[in-house]
Design a protein around this motif. Structure first.
Motif, PDB file in Angstrom:
ATOM      1  N   UNK A  14      65.412 -10.313 -39.670  1.00 31.28           N
ATOM      2  CA  UNK A  14      65.703 -10.243 -38.243  1.00 31.28           C
ATOM      3  C   UNK A  14      65.174  -9.011 -37.550  1.00 31.28           C
ATOM      4  N   UNK A  15      64.374  -8.213 -38.243  1.00 30.78           N
ATOM      5  CA  UNK A  15      63.904  -6.940 -37.687  1.00 30.78           C
ATOM      6  C   UNK A  15      62.409  -6.980 -37.399  1.00 30.78           C
ATOM      7  N   UNK A  16      61.989  -6.153 -36.452  1.00 34.25           N
ATOM      8  CA  UNK A  16      60.566  -6.062 -36.091  1.00 34.25           C
ATOM      9  C   UNK A  16      59.887  -4.968 -36.914  1.00 34.25           C
ATOM     10  N   UNK A  17      60.164  -4.966 -38.210  1.00 31.85           N
ATOM     11  CA  UNK A  17      59.563  -3.988 -39.102  1.00 31.85           C
ATOM     12  C   UNK A  17      60.390  -2.728 -39.211  1.00 31.85           C
ATOM     13  N   UNK A  18      59.820  -1.732 -39.889  1.00 32.67           N
ATOM     14  CA  UNK A  18      60.513  -0.458 -40.080  1.00 32.67           C
ATOM     15  C   UNK A  18      60.393   0.461 -38.869  1.00 32.67           C
ATOM     16  N   UNK A  19      59.183   0.693 -38.410  1.00 31.96           N
ATOM     17  CA  UNK A  19      58.911   1.778 -37.463  1.00 31.96           C
ATOM     18  C   UNK A  19      59.516   1.538 -36.092  1.00 31.96           C
ATOM     19  N   UNK A  20      60.107   2.618 -35.548  1.00 34.00           N
ATOM     20  CA  UNK A  20      60.768   2.554 -34.252  1.00 34.00           C
ATOM     21  C   UNK A  20      59.873   1.971 -33.159  1.00 34.00           C
ATOM     22  N   UNK A  21      60.479   1.162 -32.287  1.00 35.48           N
ATOM     23  CA  UNK A  21      59.772   0.536 -31.174  1.00 35.48           C
ATOM     24  C   UNK A  21      60.655   0.596 -29.930  1.00 35.48           C
ATOM     25  N   UNK A  22      60.042   0.462 -28.740  1.00 34.64           N
ATOM     26  CA  UNK A  22      60.831   0.493 -27.505  1.00 34.64           C
ATOM     27  C   UNK A  22      61.961  -0.535 -27.475  1.00 34.64           C
ATOM     28  N   UNK A  23      61.769  -1.662 -28.166  1.00 30.47           N
ATOM     29  CA  UNK A  23      62.803  -2.705 -28.204  1.00 30.47           C
ATOM     30  C   UNK A  23      64.063  -2.235 -28.919  1.00 30.47           C
ATOM     31  N   UNK A  24      63.921  -1.256 -29.807  1.00 35.98           N
ATOM     32  CA  UNK A  24      65.060  -0.787 -30.601  1.00 35.98           C
ATOM     33  C   UNK A  24      65.438  -1.709 -31.730  1.00 35.98           C
ATOM     34  N   UNK A  25      64.656  -2.773 -31.941  1.00 35.33           N
ATOM     35  CA  UNK A  25      64.998  -3.776 -32.947  1.00 35.33           C
ATOM     36  C   UNK A  25      64.224  -3.575 -34.239  1.00 35.33           C
ATOM     37  N   UNK A  26      64.256  -2.358 -34.769  1.00 34.40           N
ATOM     38  CA  UNK A  26      63.621  -2.069 -36.050  1.00 34.40           C
ATOM     39  C   UNK A  26      64.635  -1.434 -36.983  1.00 34.40           C
ATOM     40  N   UNK A  27      64.305  -1.409 -38.265  1.00 37.26           N
ATOM     41  CA  UNK A  27      65.222  -0.829 -39.249  1.00 37.26           C
ATOM     42  C   UNK A  27      65.396   0.668 -38.993  1.00 37.26           C
ATOM     43  N   UNK A  28      64.315   1.362 -38.664  1.00 38.21           N
ATOM     44  CA  UNK A  28      64.413   2.786 -38.370  1.00 38.21           C
ATOM     45  C   UNK A  28      65.336   3.027 -37.169  1.00 38.21           C
ATOM     46  N   UNK A  29      65.200   2.203 -36.141  1.00 39.75           N
ATOM     47  CA  UNK A  29      66.074   2.345 -34.974  1.00 39.75           C
ATOM     48  C   UNK A  29      67.537   2.161 -35.361  1.00 39.75           C
ATOM     49  N   UNK A  30      67.827   1.147 -36.176  1.00 40.83           N
ATOM     50  CA  UNK A  30      69.206   0.886 -36.598  1.00 40.83           C
ATOM     51  C   UNK A  30      69.753   2.052 -37.417  1.00 40.83           C
TER      52      UNK A  30
END
Length: 271
Positions: A14-30
């Motif tokens: 359910x994630x847009x990959x590891x690296x942070x993105x503006x969407x906030x929907x990445x593992x790094x963001x979480x």
């Protein structure tokens, strides 16, 4: 100041990959949101290897610097209390940070090798039980031919033919230490261990091995692809669903723990 190292597991579906993105929907963001909630301050993490959307992490390794005093138990359980169910810290290790030194631990640059698993479901009919967890090929595959082809990739080579166009790695030259292909019924597990991997490299290699396994190409073709250093010669990038970042190797001097919870081929033997 100290350097905290964490082992992190995640289901990448359910994630847009590891690296942070503006969407906030990445593992790094979480993870960084959870660290902020636990610590009350922003912390920036550095990972051993970025994973794409849909790719899973059995043991991602990350580090960050902090002056906070917490036990390893507190770091693990405190941060996990703020993480969603698909992400969890498995262990924490505090290392001394010698500011200005070139010999500090670094999640990415201290890594000696990385291991990935690719899980493939090989059956005429797709299974919803493996959706998001394994790739799928409906044509019969010859595992022996794929093993023969995989041998062509062992050693130090320029892997440009398996490199995504947007890859930011400084050099395409990597050392492939090992490729094993195991079959258990309708499941085939590809395990690749190398000094490092280029963007999409594992998925591009698996896609090319499948060309051999289905009889579209001979095992000798894999050497031709490698020598070409031309991405257009290799097979298309295969789906991310079955890709797992399994293990990062570091020098023993860092004395890092391991999650010890999932060795994928062994886990699959129980199914």
């Amino acid at each position: 100041m100290k350097r905290l190292v964490l082992g992190v597991q995640y289901d990448g579906s359910g994630w847009q990959g590891w690296q942070t993105q503006p969407s906030g929907n990445t593992v790094q963001d979480a993870l960084e949101r959870a660290l902020f909630q636990f610590c009350g301050r922003e912390l920036t993490t550095v990972c051993a290897g970025r994973t794409d959307a849909g790719v899973h992490g059995i043991e991602q390794v990350v580090h960050f610097d902090t002056d906070l005093d917490r036990s390893a138990y507190s770091w693990v359980n405190g941060v996990n209390s703020f993480l969603p169910g698909s992400v969890a810290v498995q262990w924490a290790k505090e290392l001394v940070l010698d500011e200005g030194s070139q010999d500090n631990f670094h999640a990415r640059f201290s890594a000696r090798a990385r291991t990935y698993h690719y899980v493939l479901y090989n059956s005429k009919i797709r299974s919803p039980m493996w959706a998001g967890r394994a790739g799928w090929v409906f044509r019969p595959l010859d595992v022996d031919l794929m093993r023969e082809a995989a041998e062509k990739l062992l050693g130090e080579h320029d892997f440009s033919a398996f490199r995504a166009s947007g890859c930011q790695a400084k050099s395409p030259v990597k050392h492939m230490y090992e490729i094993t292909i195991r079959q258990q019924g309708e499941l085939i597990v590809f395990t690749l261990r190398a000094s490092a991997f280029l963007h999409h490299m594992v998925r591009n290699i698996v896609g090319s091995l499948l060309f051999v396994g289905t009889g579209r190409r001979s095992p000798a073709w894999m050497a031709e692809v490698l020598e070409s250093k031309n991405r257009s010669v290799a097979a298309p990038t295969f789906m991310p669903d079955g890709l797992y970042l399994a293990k990062i190797d570091y020098e023993e001097k860092w004395d890092l723990p391991h999650s010890g919870q999932i060795e994928l081929p062994g886990f699959l033997s129980l199914l």
